[in-house]
Structures are given as C-alpha cells and as structure tokens.
Design a protein around this motif. Structure first.
Motif, PDB file in Angstrom:
ATOM      1  N   ARG A   1       0.878  -1.272   0.018  1.00 32.87           N
ATOM      2  CA  ARG A   1      -0.032   0.113   0.025  1.00 32.87           C
ATOM      3  C   ARG A   1       0.923   1.326  -0.081  1.00 32.87           C
ATOM      4  O   ARG A   1       0.578   2.169  -0.539  1.00 32.87           O
ATOM      5  CB  ARG A   1      -0.673   0.033   1.261  1.00 32.87           C
ATOM      6  CG  ARG A   1      -1.987  -0.841   1.353  1.00 32.87           C
ATOM      7  CD  ARG A   1      -3.290   0.257   0.541  1.00 32.87           C
ATOM      8  NE  ARG A   1      -4.385  -0.515   0.822  1.00 32.87           N
ATOM      9  CZ  ARG A   1      -5.191  -0.505   1.865  1.00 32.87           C
ATOM     10  NH1 ARG A   1      -4.811   0.267   2.818  1.00 32.87           N
ATOM     11  NH2 ARG A   1      -6.411  -1.137   1.847  1.00 32.87           N
ATOM     12  N   THR A   2       2.015   1.202   0.819  1.00 36.10           N
ATOM     13  CA  THR A   2       2.699   2.302   0.996  1.00 36.10           C
ATOM     14  C   THR A   2       4.023   2.477  -0.119  1.00 36.10           C
ATOM     15  O   THR A   2       4.903   3.399   0.178  1.00 36.10           O
ATOM     16  CB  THR A   2       3.014   2.690   2.383  1.00 36.10           C
ATOM     17  OG1 THR A   2       3.829   1.683   2.795  1.00 36.10           O
ATOM     18  CG2 THR A   2       2.035   2.827   3.131  1.00 36.10           C
TER      19      THR A   2
ATOM     20  N   TRP B   1       2.207   9.436   9.553  1.00 33.87           N
ATOM     21  CA  TRP B   1       2.068   9.330   8.167  1.00 33.87           C
ATOM     22  C   TRP B   1       3.490   8.907   7.597  1.00 33.87           C
ATOM     23  O   TRP B   1       4.516   8.809   8.456  1.00 33.87           O
ATOM     24  CB  TRP B   1       1.914  10.783   7.580  1.00 33.87           C
ATOM     25  CG  TRP B   1       0.847  11.502   7.953  1.00 33.87           C
ATOM     26  CD1 TRP B   1       0.531  12.144   9.118  1.00 33.87           C
ATOM     27  CD2 TRP B   1      -0.672  11.617   6.966  1.00 33.87           C
ATOM     28  NE1 TRP B   1      -0.651  12.590   8.977  1.00 33.87           N
ATOM     29  CE2 TRP B   1      -1.401  12.275   7.838  1.00 33.87           C
ATOM     30  CE3 TRP B   1      -0.777  11.342   5.909  1.00 33.87           C
ATOM     31  CZ2 TRP B   1      -2.772  12.768   7.537  1.00 33.87           C
ATOM     32  CZ3 TRP B   1      -2.153  11.486   5.493  1.00 33.87           C
ATOM     33  CH2 TRP B   1      -2.937  12.426   6.262  1.00 33.87           C
ATOM     34  N   GLU B   2       3.376   8.092   6.327  1.00 33.62           N
ATOM     35  CA  GLU B   2       4.574   7.483   5.863  1.00 33.62           C
ATOM     36  C   GLU B   2       5.757   8.550   5.683  1.00 33.62           C
ATOM     37  O   GLU B   2       7.030   8.315   6.138  1.00 33.62           O
ATOM     38  CB  GLU B   2       4.339   7.101   4.637  1.00 33.62           C
ATOM     39  CG  GLU B   2       5.577   6.627   3.682  1.00 33.62           C
ATOM     40  CD  GLU B   2       5.998   5.290   4.024  1.00 33.62           C
ATOM     41  OE1 GLU B   2       5.032   4.402   4.247  1.00 33.62           O
ATOM     42  OE2 GLU B   2       7.097   5.111   4.051  1.00 33.62           O
TER      43      GLU B   2
ATOM     44  N   ASP C   1      -2.723   6.639   5.957  1.00 37.32           N
ATOM     45  CA  ASP C   1      -2.419   7.352   4.666  1.00 37.32           C
ATOM     46  C   ASP C   1      -3.472   8.657   4.741  1.00 37.32           C
ATOM     47  O   ASP C   1      -3.716   9.377   3.837  1.00 37.32           O
ATOM     48  CB  ASP C   1      -2.333   6.659   3.408  1.00 37.32           C
ATOM     49  CG  ASP C   1      -3.647   5.726   3.560  1.00 37.32           C
ATOM     50  OD1 ASP C   1      -3.405   4.925   2.403  1.00 37.32           O
ATOM     51  OD2 ASP C   1      -4.528   5.709   4.242  1.00 37.32           O
TER      52      ASP C   1
ATOM     53  N   THR D   1      -4.659   6.604  -4.016  1.00 42.01           N
ATOM     54  CA  THR D   1      -3.526   6.164  -3.222  1.00 42.01           C
ATOM     55  C   THR D   1      -2.684   7.454  -2.676  1.00 42.01           C
ATOM     56  O   THR D   1      -2.604   8.318  -3.478  1.00 42.01           O
ATOM     57  CB  THR D   1      -2.436   5.101  -3.964  1.00 42.01           C
ATOM     58  OG1 THR D   1      -1.385   5.280  -3.296  1.00 42.01           O
ATOM     59  CG2 THR D   1      -1.963   5.786  -5.402  1.00 42.01           C
TER      60      THR D   1
ATOM     61  N   ASP E   1       0.539   7.023  -0.937  1.00 43.95           N
ATOM     62  CA  ASP E   1       1.808   6.712  -0.863  1.00 43.95           C
ATOM     63  C   ASP E   1       2.179   5.848  -1.995  1.00 43.95           C
ATOM     64  O   ASP E   1       3.278   5.797  -2.605  1.00 43.95           O
ATOM     65  CB  ASP E   1       2.024   6.179   0.162  1.00 43.95           C
ATOM     66  CG  ASP E   1       1.998   6.978   1.752  1.00 43.95           C
ATOM     67  OD1 ASP E   1       1.336   6.435   2.550  1.00 43.95           O
ATOM     68  OD2 ASP E   1       2.294   8.208   1.484  1.00 43.95           O
TER      69      ASP E   1
ATOM     70  N   ASP F   1       6.010  14.879  -0.487  1.00 43.24           N
ATOM     71  CA  ASP F   1       5.974  13.599  -1.000  1.00 43.24           C
ATOM     72  C   ASP F   1       6.465  13.973  -2.401  1.00 43.24           C
ATOM     73  O   ASP F   1       7.400  13.314  -3.086  1.00 43.24           O
ATOM     74  CB  ASP F   1       4.701  12.914  -1.184  1.00 43.24           C
ATOM     75  CG  ASP F   1       4.404  12.099   0.164  1.00 43.24           C
ATOM     76  OD1 ASP F   1       2.978  12.193   0.419  1.00 43.24           O
ATOM     77  OD2 ASP F   1       5.270  11.956   1.066  1.00 43.24           O
TER      78      ASP F   1
END
Lengths: 266, 296, 373
Positions: free
Chosen positions: A224-225, C56-57, C82, C233, C235, C255
């Motif tokens: 997913r990431t 968060w990523e 996310d 999406t 990420d 990002d």
C-alpha cells in the motif's frame, strides 16, 4: 494435453520466477535487468520491522497449531467414538470454518472481541497477539480435526479394545495405541494448519491491535505504501524454506510408509 | 476378599461414563462456542442495527442494512463479486481439468504424487506475495508488456481492471481445482474407457460420455470450493483491481477496517455472503443427490 | 494436501443455520442496549521503555528513531496511516491502545479535541515552542496550541512526468481534460477531504463547501473521472510514477518534493493548481489514552529541536514550521518553491476547516458511494 499441462506449470511458476528475478536485480523500479546483487537480501535481513512480523507470524502459527492439535485431536476422537444428542449440530459447527469465507469469520471474531471480550474482561483482554492466536485456533482446529477424523475412520477399532483387554486403562490405551496410529494424520494436519495460519491475512488483520503485525499484514502495508525490493528477497527465502520443509515432510512420510510396509511383511 | 474370579477390568469403575467424551469434546467445543458460534450470533444481531460504529449503543431496529445492498450503488458490487466467482470457477475448471487428467491418466503411477505436488507447491508460499508478483507482471511497464514490446505487440492495459483480478483469482485457485479433480479422476475405472473404445467410441465421445460423468462429483466439489473461496477473496481484488473493482469482501473490509466504520452494514454484508455460500452448497447437494440417483 | 472442505458437514450446515436463526431471533430481542467497544483510558501499564507512534509515511524513518534512541534510550514502534479518517477510525475502534503520539492534520485536531481524544498538553513539559514561526504559534483549529504542536505544513498538488506528458499541467481541470489520454495512468489521494475539496475547487466552489448542492455536483464530477483513475493512493504512487506506470498523480507537497529530489534524472514537476488547493498543517498530539506520557513528551521535545528539524527537512523534505530550523536550511531547500511556495501562489489556497457533523456525514456518504462502485 501434455503441452497444455506444461504450459499450466509455467503459469503456476511464473510469479515465483518473477519474484526471484527481481530479488537479484540491481534496480529499484525498472523492469530490465540491471545487474546481479545480494543487497536486497542484506536489506531484508536488517529490516527489523519485517523480521518482527515474521517472528510474530511464526509465534502465532506455532501456538495456534499446538493448541489446535491437542483439542482438535481430542475432538476428532470424541466425534468418531461417541453419539450424543446435538452431535449433528456440534459437527457442523466444528467444520464451519472450512466452508465459511475467511472474511465472515474475521468480522465475527472482531465484533465478538469488541463487544464482549474487551468490555467484560475490564480491559484485560486487548487486541493483540493473544487475540490473533485465539482466532487462528478456530480454523486450525477444523483442519486438523478433519484430517485426523479421516484417518480414525480408516483405523482398526479392535486395536484399542485389545489394549483394554490386556489391562490398560483407557488413558493408557489412548496414549500408547491410538495416538501413535494417528500421529501421521496429526502431523499432516498440523503442517496444513501451520501453513494456512502463516498465510492468513484477513483474520489476523481484524483481530490484531496495539501495533502487532504478522507477516502478511506487514507485506500488505508495504504494498500500500510503496514496496522496496527486499520484499522479493523475502518471498524467495520463504519459498525455498517452505519448499524444503515440504520436501522434508514428504520424505519423512515416505520413509514411515516404507517402514510400515516392511513391518507388515515381517 | 479374593473370592471373586479375576475380572478384566482391574481398575474400579468409579468414573462416570460421560466423563471421557466430555473430556474429549469439551475444550474444542468451548473454544468454538466462544469464538465462532457466539460471534456469528453477534454479527447476526449487529446486522439489524443501521449505521452503528464502535462506541455506540446497540439497538436492533430493522432490515435497513440488508436493503442497502439493493441500492443502485451497492448492487453492482454484488453482481461483480458473483461475476468474478462464476468466471473464476469456469476458468479454473477449463484450465485445471486437462492438467488433472494428464496427471491422473497419463503419468505413471509412481510419479503422480510428485508431479501433482510440484504443481501445487506454489500454494505453500504467501498468497499476498504471489498477488504482488502479478502486479509486477501486469503493470503498464511490467514484465508482460516488456515481453510484448519485444515482439512488437502493443502494450496491454490489464492492471487495475477486472481482467487482472480474474487472472489473480484463477491463479490462486487453480491448484485447489487440480487437486480435487485429480482425486476424482484417479479413481476413474480405466476399464470403462477401454470398454468404450472397444464399443467403437471416438476419444471425444469417450471423454464426454464416460470420463466427465464419472468425475462429476469431483467437478462439483472443485467448483463449489473455488466459488466459495473466490466470493470471500479480498487480496486479489484489492491489489489488482484498482479503484473500480469493488467486491463484497472489499466492501466488508472497508466497513470495519476502512474509513466508513459502519459495522451494521458490514455485518449484514457478511451475512449475505454467508447466505450466498449456503445457497451454493444447497444447490450442490440437490444436484449431487440427483446425479447419484441417476448415477452410471 | 488441502482436504476437501466439506462432507456431511454441508448437510448439517443447513440445520445449523436453521437452529441458529431460531436462537438468534430469541437472543436478539432482549439483547439490546449494550455498547460496542468503547475505548477505555489506559492504566499507564504500558512498557515504559517503548513509545508507540501512529503517523504518516513521510514523517518518520529509521534514522530519526535511531537518533532518538541515542538521546533518550527509548525505543519507538511506529505504524503508518495514509489519511486522517483512517487514523481516527483506528483509534475509535479500539486498535490504537498502543499509541501515545499521533499526527493529526488541522481539521482532524479540531474533531478529536471535540471528541476528547487528545490530551491537553502540559506546556511546562515542552521546550522549544518558541522556535516555531509566529504564524504557527496560534491556530484556528487549536487556539494557543493547547492540544497540538505543529510539525509540518504544505500544499496538495499535481506531480507529473514532464518528459512523458508533453503538456503543461496547471490546474485540477487537467485531470478531467486528460481523461481519455491518461486512462488508468492517473491517481488521486486516498483522502476524502482532499479529493472532494479539489473537485469542488475545480467547479469554482470552496474546498470546505457545506452546500449540499455543491457537494452533489462534486460527487457527480468525480464519478465521471473515476473510470480513468488507476486507484486512490496516498503513498503507493511514488514507485509507479518513477517506473513510468503512472504519469500524473495527486500528491502532498512533501512527497512530491521527496520524489523529485531523489530522482533528479527524471523530469518530474510539481504544480500547485491555479484555482487553488488546500494549505494544510500537520501536528503532533498526545492521545488521551496514551500509555506512555513521559516518552510522548520526550518525542515532542525531540522533534522541536532545531538541529533535528533541519536534519529531517533535509532528509524527508517536509516544510518545517520551525523558525530556527528554517534559518539553518541550505539555500537550495529554502528557495524550493514546491516546498516553500511564495505568497502569490498561496493566495487562492484554503485551509481545511472542520465540518459540522451533518455535512461531514454527507461528505462521508458520497465518498463511500464513490469508492464503493
């Protein structure tokens, strides 16, 4: 027909080959071959999150299968030997996890935990490794039970009687006569349940909490990431290890069969 | 007093008769009751509460959640799931039967197990990883399109659409179909085939009028297994389907673990899924009875 | 070998269903009035050496954790989400009992304060707040930063591969204009407020519109676009954009900048749409159910240190609200227009505000319908 079958074989192994290919490919994104490298394997071995997830998966599978092996075998023996009111109902419940889709079981278990287990235990029970194990025992039970019960039905019922005649207690008869006979089925059921537990995604996702991740959950999160190629290295390692274990199990089974044949012949 | 003749049982019969079965069946029974039966009843109740989320009080009030699936936004999801399942069942049958036939009837006995197991071996690797591999293959710049470009065929747009999901599902379930069909075909009485050809039947006639009817139970069993598993499949549609391939399993997942948090609707969907599966089983049993009655 | 999944169990199953339906019908009637999984406050029995972070990523990486461990001897276990909605859903369903620190965005902070999910910060335990830029010392969603500490700010925009896509992207409407050309080569964020907001903006309405008619229009417009989108999406688009699978992606500024910095050989461009976009803040906050308060405060203080802030801005490329950190940034980063856009570009941008419950529900319903098709 042979050509078609070989084509299907190719189809089956295509994804495996692709994973293996990219696990050695020295490139993060591109499709073409950019050189051989071990770095994804090194990256995987130093990736603590994945290793923790792998350890969790093995723990869950180990405990779940251990518990399920004991109570599942007992249950299979009980169902094979005795009649009682409500047996039909008991049996259908016992084999329900084999029929009902995973997601329904997962949903039901989460609701149960959220509605009953957590509130009534005063917060003692929390979503986490324990709840995953508890949920896994349910379907492991069914698989082990059905494998064992197939074997029980093929057994000679007089062996146990003979043991009782010779003065053994029912408990001794169980341990020393029935159990060894059932052992191949138990082992094979355990192997099956172990692999299924390792591979389970839905039930684990629904019953986990507190940041506990099993391997499929971690892999899914990464897909997913944004995936790093160390996932490919992981898959190759997993395949070789499971392939090896499976070959070992088959070999052992073959050997026990051989020994058994020899014993009968003598 | 030792006047009694030696009896078989030297231990006194102090334990009640029901103790042994109770001891055998109670642990598993308790576990199943607590973690399977009770939960199922709970979601049954929850499915009657519209729009419930954690932290709210449960008050069953009606069939709203069930009627919601009939809403034009959600009904296509059900149809799509059925479409995927039926198609996957058909594909695995068509692709798996020749393989099972080849292994059962054309491979020498001592190698059959080995060949069968090597066909099924990929099953023992993580299903998530295999689906992820399909992403790598079916991506716009993935393995498939790169291979096609080498032979000057224009790239195919497969990923994030229905065909990708079908490929993934068929791939995941083909080994199961082959295993079950093999088990049925292995028991096929070759003498029937010999007799058929002696009586002048062409291979095609022998196939359709002898082999297929004899393996009907296997076909039915395999089809049922594939159908049920594909109805509940979450990973393949989620990873390979993209934004426009919502299935019932994904919808249920979203209700509980996604943003929507509508546990009532999710429970109802879960019950509907179980219902569809039960109908499939019921149909099989009906058909199974009929074919057994008219059996060859 | 997997056994056949049914036998006589199948026949008995029907009977089971019948009997259980009867039992359930009996159970269901009096069995109401119980509550579903309330999240109870932890008893601080959590492991005092471990800190659970839910973030968060883009805001965390192993190096950050390593330095934290060297400084404080505390271990960090983190999980990624996310979108704010996913984060709030996780906390509310009882799966967040392990987390002490969470990273809500502006409007999420307001919502969580209202639901008492955040702890009121004890300012005496925090040092470094004076390092923040003046405009971040106070905010509309959290007066005087009573519950949250700003950690990053940015915009939402479109990133595209300028070499592959020979057109100049300037606005949200380009997504609709390129529907045919870029079928399934475009993505949007998996974020309800951002996607609905962007569509509203492209129709000329406010990002935070509370007019049901306008929201309906946005939903219809999105339904048009959806078949052309590969997926929603937040990420996962990064790898695919670099590989060339996706050509145009909706992205958060940090990002986008991160991807551009790491791939200087690709001609990637980040654009802030002309008609305006969201100007968001992300913050750090402590959950009211946090198991490890001490560690949580340690983390916040750690992140406020200028040295750390500079370091992560250079590594992870998010715009820091830390004044002294900003002053210490190397020039190329300070002048990076995607990361720190000038006033002129920021003019048509809006901050996300908290929606009132009825409107939030409307958004939610449309988003569910959109993603469920």
């Amino acid at each position: 027909m042979a050509w078609f079958s070989l084509l299907m074989f190719g189809f089956m192994y295509l994804p495996i080959a692709v994973l293996a290919f990219y696990s050695f490919n020295d490139s993060r994104y591109s499709t073409g071959w950019k050189g051989f490298t071990w770095k994804w394997y090194q990256l995987f071995l130093s990736d603590s999150r994945i290793l923790t997830a792998l350890a969790n998966s093995l723990l869950v599978a180990g405990f779940a299968v251990a518990i399920a092996a004991v109570i599942g075998t007992l249950m299979a023996v009980g169902l094979a030997r005795y009649r009682f009111p409500g047996k039909q109902l008991y049996q259908s419940v016992a084999y329900l996890p084999l029929i009902v889709p995973d997601i329904s079981i997962a949903v039901a278990t989460l609701v149960f935990l959220a509605a009953v287990a957590i509130p009534f235990s005063g917060g003692l029970v929390q979503l986490g490794l324990g709840t995953i194990i508890a949920a896994h025992v349910v379907f492991c039970l069914s698989y082990i039970a059905i494998v064992v019960s197939t074997r029980i039905n093929a057994l000679d019922p007089h062996l146990e009687e003979a043991a009782l005649d010779l003065g053994a207690t029912p408990f001794q008869a169980f341990i020393q006569v029935l159990l060894p006979e059932l052992m191949p089925a138990i082992v094979s059921g355990c192997l099956l349940a172990f692999v299924l537990s390792l591979d389970d995604f839905l039930i684990s996702s629904f019953t986990t909490g507190g940041g506990v991740k099993t391997l499929p959950i971690e892999i899914f999160g990464r897909i997913r990431t944004g995936v790093k190629p160390d996932i490919n290295a992981l898959s190759v390692i997993l395949i070789t290890v499971t392939g090896f274990l499976f070959a070992l199990a088959e070999y052992l089974r073959y050997r026990t069969e051989q020994k058994r044949q020899k014993r009968f012949q003598n | 007093m030792t006047a009694d003749s030696p009896s078989r049982q030297t231990t006194p019969q102090a334990l009640p008769k029901w103790l042994e079965p109770f001891f055998l069946l109670m642990p598993a029974g308790l576990w199943l009751l607590l973690l399977l039966v009770l939960p199922t009843l709970l979601i049954f109740e929850l499915s009657f509460v519209p729009g419930i989320r954690p932290g709210q009080v449960v008050n069953p009030s009606g069939l709203d959640n069930y009627f919601r699936i009939l809403h034009p936004d959600y009904l296509p999801v059900l149809w799509r799931s059925l479409f995927f399942s039926v198609s996957t069942t058909f594909l695995t049958l068509v692709l798996g039967f020749p393989v099972a036939y080849w292994i059962a009837l054309k491979i020498p006995k001592q190698w059959q197990n080995f060949v069968l197991l090597s066909f099924v071996l990929p099953l023992w690797t993580s299903s998530l990883l295999r689906s992820y591999a399909w992403i790598t293959i079916l991506r716009p710049t993935g393995v498939l399109n790169t291979a096609l470009s080498l032979v000057k065929i224009p790239p195919l747009d497969i990923l994030n659409r229905e065909p990708a999901v079908l490929i993934g599902m068929t791939y995941s379930l083909l080994p199961y179909m082959v295993l079950i069909l093999y088990a049925a075909l292995e028991k096929l009485d070759r003498r029937l085939l010999e007799a058929a050809s002696d009586l002048g039947a062409t291979p095609s006639q022998a196939f359709w009028q002898v082999t297929v009817p004899q393996s009907l139970t296997g076909i039915a069993a395999g089809a049922l297994l594939v159908f049920i598993t594909s109805m509940g499949d979450f990973v393949n549609p989620e990873l390979l389907g993209g934004a426009s391939s919502m299935t019932v399993a994904r919808l249920v997942y979203n209700q509980f673990l996604g943003v929507t948090q509508n546990w009532g609707f999710g429970s109802a969907l879960s019950m509907i899924l179980t219902l569809v599966v039960s109908i499939a089983i019921a149909l099989l049993l009906k058909y199974g009875d009929r074919s057994a009655a008219s059996g060859v | 070998m997997p056994p056949r999944r049914f036998s006589s169990a199948a026949i008995s199953r029907r009977r089971f269903l019948q009997t259980s339906a009867a039992i359930a019908a009996g159970l269901a009637s009096p069995g109401c009035g119980w509550t579903l999984a309330e999240v109870r406050p932890a008893d601080a029995k959590g492991d005092q050496d471990k800190l659970g972070i839910y973030t968060w990523e883009s805001y965390i990486d192993p190096e950050l954790i390593q330095t934290f461990r060297t400084q404080t001897a505390l271990d960090v276990a983190y999980d990624i989400y996310d979108s704010n909605e996913v984060m709030m859903a996780t906390i509310r369903s009882g799966k967040g009992t392990n987390y002490s620190v969470v990273y809500p965005s502006d409007y999420a902070v307001a919502e969580m304060i209202g639901k008492k999910e955040l702890l009121r910060l004890d300012k005496s335990r925090i040092n470094g707040l004076e390092n923040l830029m003046p405009e971040f010392q106070n905010s509309a969603f959290d007066p005087n930063n009573a519950y949250s500490v700003p950690v990053s700010w940015g915009t939402t925009g479109l990133i595209y591969n300028a070499d592959e896509l020979k057109i100049d992207i300037t606005d949200w409407s380009d997504l609709w204009n390129l529907k045919q050309q870029l079928t399934r080569r475009m993505t949007m964020l998996a974020d309800m407020r951002e996607v609905m907001g962007a569509t509203l903006k492209s129709l000329g309405y406010s990002y935070n519109s509370d007019n049901p008619a306008e929201i309906q229009q946005a939903y219809d417009k999105l339904t048009e676009l959806k078949p052309a989108l590969a997926t929603f999406t937040t990420d996962a688009w990064q790898n695919q954009l670099i590989a060339g699978d996706y050509l145009l992606c909706m992205a958060f500024s940090m990002d986008a900048v991160s991807v551009m910095q790491e791939n200087p050989d690709l001609n990637l461009r980040y654009v802030i749409p002309k008609s305006g976009t969201s100007l968001w803040n992300d913050t750090m906050a402590i959950l009211s159910t946090a198991p490890n308060l001490d560690a949580a405060y340690e983390w916040i203080n750690y992140m406020l240190q200028p040295a750390i802030a500079v370091d992560i801005t250079k590594r992870l490329f998010f715009a820091t609200p830390n004044q002294s950190a900003y002053d210490q940034l190397p020039n190329p980063l300070r002048n990076n227009q995607s990361l720190f856009p000038p006033e002129a570009i920021l003019k048509p941008c809006e901050r996300l505000t908290n929606l009132e419950p009825k409107i939030a529900e409307l958004y939610d319903r449309y988003w569910t319908r959109l993603t469920s098709k």
